[in-house]
Design a protein around this motif. Structure first.
Motif, mmCIF file in Angstrom:
data_model
loop_
_atom_site.group_PDB
_atom_site.id
_atom_site.type_symbol
_atom_site.label_atom_id
_atom_site.label_comp_id
_atom_site.label_asym_id
_atom_site.label_seq_id
_atom_site.Cartn_x
_atom_site.Cartn_y
_atom_site.Cartn_z
ATOM 1 N N ASP A 26 0.728 -1.080 -0.024
ATOM 2 C CA ASP A 26 0.099 0.028 0.043
ATOM 3 C C ASP A 26 0.752 1.148 -0.011
ATOM 4 O O ASP A 26 0.250 2.381 -0.059
ATOM 5 C CB ASP A 26 -0.805 0.106 1.220
ATOM 6 C CG ASP A 26 -1.685 -1.159 1.435
ATOM 7 O OD1 ASP A 26 -2.405 -1.484 0.456
ATOM 8 O OD2 ASP A 26 -1.722 -1.877 2.532
ATOM 9 N N LYS A 27 2.125 1.249 0.302
ATOM 10 C CA LYS A 27 2.849 2.263 0.430
ATOM 11 C C LYS A 27 3.124 3.253 -0.681
ATOM 12 O O LYS A 27 3.349 2.595 -1.906
ATOM 13 C CB LYS A 27 4.331 1.978 1.069
ATOM 14 C CG LYS A 27 4.360 1.641 2.587
ATOM 15 C CD LYS A 27 5.689 1.937 3.106
ATOM 16 C CE LYS A 27 6.082 0.888 3.959
ATOM 17 N NZ LYS A 27 6.538 -0.537 3.770
ATOM 18 N N LYS A 28 3.131 4.492 -0.518
ATOM 19 C CA LYS A 28 3.283 5.266 -1.623
ATOM 20 C C LYS A 28 4.945 5.195 -1.948
ATOM 21 O O LYS A 28 5.698 5.555 -0.782
ATOM 22 C CB LYS A 28 2.874 6.686 -1.342
ATOM 23 C CG LYS A 28 3.049 7.729 -2.663
ATOM 24 C CD LYS A 28 2.639 9.155 -2.002
ATOM 25 C CE LYS A 28 2.849 10.181 -2.922
ATOM 26 N NZ LYS A 28 4.397 10.592 -3.263
ATOM 27 N N GLY B 140 1.249 2.725 -4.245
ATOM 28 C CA GLY B 140 1.447 1.520 -4.143
ATOM 29 C C GLY B 140 0.212 0.485 -4.987
ATOM 30 O O GLY B 140 -0.976 0.983 -5.088
ATOM 31 N N LYS C 238 -0.937 -2.544 -4.458
ATOM 32 C CA LYS C 238 -1.618 -3.614 -4.018
ATOM 33 C C LYS C 238 -3.214 -3.641 -4.439
ATOM 34 O O LYS C 238 -3.806 -2.589 -4.000
ATOM 35 C CB LYS C 238 -1.634 -3.648 -2.435
ATOM 36 C CG LYS C 238 -2.261 -4.773 -1.860
ATOM 37 C CD LYS C 238 -1.915 -4.959 -0.207
ATOM 38 C CE LYS C 238 -3.036 -5.733 0.212
ATOM 39 N NZ LYS C 238 -2.946 -5.707 1.712
#
Ligand code: HEC
Length: 126
Positions: free
Chosen positions: A49-51, A56, A58
């Motif tokens: 999910d990370k930017k 991201g 997912k």
């Protein structure tokens, strides 16, 4: 009865082969994703999910259609300019509503096959 059995067998082998082809494509797609000289996706996109530079990825195949993804990977700027509702939503999320140019770019133009392989890989990011 025997005829039905062989038909059933045929159907199952068909499903099995199809499934293994999709898996093989996802593996090829992952190589494109990670290769810094081809897709280089990994440098800008987290598979969770990370930017990073971009969002991201997912669950991306749940929010974007495969058609949108294929167009995005084929001609990003055309998608940016066409500004359909998914693209408007993306611009809002990355706070680039007024920007004329997308910051997404790959080192080389991907082939149609590489694009479908990458999308098969993206579909595994759940
Ligand atoms: C140089 C950095 C960079 C590279 C390399 C890159 N992207 Fe992007 N990508 C971005 C940015 C930044 C955005 C956000 C939109 C924008 O600003 O243009 C984005 C947007 C996206 C989106 C839309 C995400 C969403 O949440 O809707 C997808 C899908 C995507 N990229 C997939 C890929 C794939 C697959 C590759 C490799 C083939 C790749 N990107 C390579 C920077 C990059």
């Amino acid at each position: 009865m025997k005829r039905y059995l062989s038909l059933l067998l045929l159907v199952f082998t068909g499903i099995f082969f199809n499934f293994s082809f999709v898996l093989a494509d996802a593996v090829k797609g992952q190589a494109v994703f990670n290769n810094t000289k081809v897709g280089n996706c990994k440098s800008c996109h987290d598979t969770g999910d990370k930017k990073k530079v971009g969002p991201g990825l997912k669950g991306i195949t749940d929010r974007a259609s495969k058609e949108w993804l294929a167009k995005w990977l084929e001609d990003t700027q055309a998608v940016w300019d066409a500004n359909d509702s998914y693209t408007q939503d993306l611009k809002k999320r990355v706070k680039k509503e007024g920007k004329p140019k997308s910051a997404h770019k790959t080192p080389v133009k991907l082939t149609a096959e590489q694009i479908t392989d990458v999308i098969d890989y993206l579909a595994t990011l759940k």
